[in-house]
Design a protein around this motif. Structure first.
Motif, PDB file in Angstrom:
ATOM      1  N   MET A   1       0.833  -1.176   0.000  1.00 56.69           N
ATOM      2  CA  MET A   1       0.000   0.000   0.000  1.00 56.69           C
ATOM      3  C   MET A   1       0.882   1.245   0.000  1.00 56.69           C
ATOM      4  O   MET A   1       1.862   1.315   0.714  1.00 56.69           O
ATOM      5  CB  MET A   1      -0.888   0.020   1.223  1.00 56.69           C
ATOM      6  N   SER A   2       0.459   2.192  -0.748  1.00 56.18           N
ATOM      7  CA  SER A   2       1.265   3.403  -0.861  1.00 56.18           C
ATOM      8  C   SER A   2       0.648   4.535  -0.045  1.00 56.18           C
ATOM      9  O   SER A   2      -0.491   4.454   0.412  1.00 56.18           O
ATOM     10  CB  SER A   2       1.369   3.811  -2.325  1.00 56.18           C
ATOM     11  N   LEU A   3       1.424   5.550   0.108  1.00 58.48           N
ATOM     12  CA  LEU A   3       0.979   6.738   0.846  1.00 58.48           C
ATOM     13  C   LEU A   3      -0.200   7.411   0.154  1.00 58.48           C
ATOM     14  O   LEU A   3      -1.066   7.980   0.815  1.00 58.48           O
ATOM     15  CB  LEU A   3       2.146   7.714   0.991  1.00 58.48           C
ATOM     16  N   MET A   4      -0.267   7.328  -1.147  1.00 58.76           N
ATOM     17  CA  MET A   4      -1.357   7.961  -1.904  1.00 58.76           C
ATOM     18  C   MET A   4      -2.716   7.353  -1.554  1.00 58.76           C
ATOM     19  O   MET A   4      -3.732   8.019  -1.675  1.00 58.76           O
ATOM     20  CB  MET A   4      -1.096   7.848  -3.404  1.00 58.76           C
ATOM     21  N   GLN A   5      -2.754   6.126  -1.109  1.00 55.15           N
ATOM     22  CA  GLN A   5      -4.020   5.508  -0.729  1.00 55.15           C
ATOM     23  C   GLN A   5      -4.510   6.054   0.612  1.00 55.15           C
ATOM     24  O   GLN A   5      -5.702   6.126   0.856  1.00 55.15           O
ATOM     25  CB  GLN A   5      -3.864   3.989  -0.661  1.00 55.15           C
ATOM     26  N   PHE A   6      -3.571   6.412   1.497  1.00 56.91           N
ATOM     27  CA  PHE A   6      -3.945   6.916   2.812  1.00 56.91           C
ATOM     28  C   PHE A   6      -4.089   8.430   2.866  1.00 56.91           C
ATOM     29  O   PHE A   6      -4.626   8.969   3.825  1.00 56.91           O
ATOM     30  CB  PHE A   6      -2.909   6.484   3.858  1.00 56.91           C
ATOM     31  N   LEU A   7      -3.624   9.119   1.851  1.00 57.87           N
ATOM     32  CA  LEU A   7      -3.660  10.580   1.835  1.00 57.87           C
ATOM     33  C   LEU A   7      -5.083  11.140   1.959  1.00 57.87           C
ATOM     34  O   LEU A   7      -5.311  12.042   2.782  1.00 57.87           O
ATOM     35  CB  LEU A   7      -2.959  11.125   0.585  1.00 57.87           C
ATOM     36  N   PRO A   8      -6.085  10.642   1.211  1.00 57.65           N
ATOM     37  CA  PRO A   8      -7.437  11.176   1.392  1.00 57.65           C
ATOM     38  C   PRO A   8      -7.984  10.957   2.803  1.00 57.65           C
ATOM     39  O   PRO A   8      -8.658  11.838   3.358  1.00 57.65           O
ATOM     40  CB  PRO A   8      -8.272  10.410   0.366  1.00 57.65           C
ATOM     41  N   LEU A   9      -7.663   9.826   3.403  1.00 56.52           N
ATOM     42  CA  LEU A   9      -8.101   9.560   4.769  1.00 56.52           C
ATOM     43  C   LEU A   9      -7.439  10.524   5.750  1.00 56.52           C
ATOM     44  O   LEU A   9      -8.104  11.061   6.644  1.00 56.52           O
ATOM     45  CB  LEU A   9      -7.791   8.113   5.151  1.00 56.52           C
ATOM     46  N   LEU A  10      -6.149  10.775   5.587  1.00 59.27           N
ATOM     47  CA  LEU A  10      -5.445  11.711   6.457  1.00 59.27           C
ATOM     48  C   LEU A  10      -5.977  13.135   6.298  1.00 59.27           C
ATOM     49  O   LEU A  10      -6.134  13.858   7.288  1.00 59.27           O
ATOM     50  CB  LEU A  10      -3.944  11.675   6.169  1.00 59.27           C
ATOM     51  N   VAL A  13      -9.333  13.296   8.130  1.00 59.62           N
ATOM     52  CA  VAL A  13      -9.148  13.357   9.581  1.00 59.62           C
ATOM     53  C   VAL A  13      -8.694  14.757   9.995  1.00 59.62           C
ATOM     54  O   VAL A  13      -9.181  15.309  10.992  1.00 59.62           O
ATOM     55  CB  VAL A  13      -8.151  12.278  10.043  1.00 59.62           C
ATOM     56  N   ALA A  14      -7.797  15.361   9.241  1.00 62.31           N
ATOM     57  CA  ALA A  14      -7.320  16.711   9.569  1.00 62.31           C
ATOM     58  C   ALA A  14      -8.447  17.732   9.462  1.00 62.31           C
ATOM     59  O   ALA A  14      -8.600  18.595  10.336  1.00 62.31           O
ATOM     60  CB  ALA A  14      -6.166  17.094   8.644  1.00 62.31           C
ATOM     61  N   ILE A  15      -9.256  17.636   8.410  1.00 66.40           N
ATOM     62  CA  ILE A  15     -10.392  18.555   8.251  1.00 66.40           C
ATOM     63  C   ILE A  15     -11.387  18.364   9.392  1.00 66.40           C
ATOM     64  O   ILE A  15     -11.885  19.337   9.967  1.00 66.40           O
ATOM     65  CB  ILE A  15     -11.057  18.352   6.878  1.00 66.40           C
ATOM     66  N   PHE A  16     -11.675  17.127   9.732  1.00 65.64           N
ATOM     67  CA  PHE A  16     -12.600  16.820  10.825  1.00 65.64           C
ATOM     68  C   PHE A  16     -12.100  17.434  12.131  1.00 65.64           C
ATOM     69  O   PHE A  16     -12.867  18.033  12.878  1.00 65.64           O
ATOM     70  CB  PHE A  16     -12.736  15.296  10.949  1.00 65.64           C
ATOM     71  N   TYR A  17     -10.796  17.309  12.396  1.00 59.33           N
ATOM     72  CA  TYR A  17     -10.224  17.852  13.620  1.00 59.33           C
ATOM     73  C   TYR A  17     -10.342  19.371  13.667  1.00 59.33           C
ATOM     74  O   TYR A  17     -10.799  19.939  14.655  1.00 59.33           O
ATOM     75  CB  TYR A  17      -8.751  17.444  13.747  1.00 59.33           C
ATOM     76  N   PHE A  18      -9.947  20.062  12.599  1.00 57.69           N
ATOM     77  CA  PHE A  18      -9.919  21.523  12.613  1.00 57.69           C
ATOM     78  C   PHE A  18     -11.304  22.155  12.500  1.00 57.69           C
ATOM     79  O   PHE A  18     -11.497  23.295  12.928  1.00 57.69           O
ATOM     80  CB  PHE A  18      -9.000  22.058  11.511  1.00 57.69           C
ATOM     81  N   LEU A  19     -12.276  21.453  11.941  1.00 58.95           N
ATOM     82  CA  LEU A  19     -13.619  22.028  11.803  1.00 58.95           C
ATOM     83  C   LEU A  19     -14.565  21.640  12.926  1.00 58.95           C
ATOM     84  O   LEU A  19     -15.515  22.370  13.207  1.00 58.95           O
ATOM     85  CB  LEU A  19     -14.228  21.642  10.457  1.00 58.95           C
TER      86      LEU A  19
END
Length: 100
Positions: A1-10, A13-19
């Motif tokens: 699995m590459s980082l590009m697969q996890f990038l949308p999830l990350l 999560v960041a948007i959820f945290y800040f909003l």
């Protein structure tokens, strides 16, 4: 699995945290600070919308004076301060007449 697969999830999560999470933590901190600074004579409003003046207060409860009656509330039931007891009165703003 590459980082590009996890990038949308990350990103999600960041948007959820800040909003959602961070603003709620800020509101909770402000509410705790307001409730810890309550004192006798403050005009307050409860979560139910009742407005009154603090007659006495301790660690758990606050007695509000409302229209000659005294009502006991949990300290956490106070939503906001309308006017602090020691706050100076705002100066009346005089309207300048525009007479000609």
């Amino acid at each position: 699995m590459s980082l590009m697969q996890f990038l949308p999830l990350l990103v999600f999560v960041a948007i959820f945290y800040f909003l959602l999470i961070r603003p709620q933590q800020k509101r909770t901190k402000e509410t705790r600070a307001m409730q810890s600074s309550l004192s006798r004579g403050d005009k307050v409003v409860t979560v139910g919308g009742l407005q009154g003046t603090i007659d006495s207060i301790d660690d758990q409860t606050a007695v509000l004076r409302c229209g000659g009656n005294k009502l006991t509330f949990e300290r956490n039931a106070i939503r906001g301060v309308l006017k602090k007891a020691n706050a100076p009165e705002p100066e009346a703003i005089e309207e300048k007449s525009t007479e000609k």
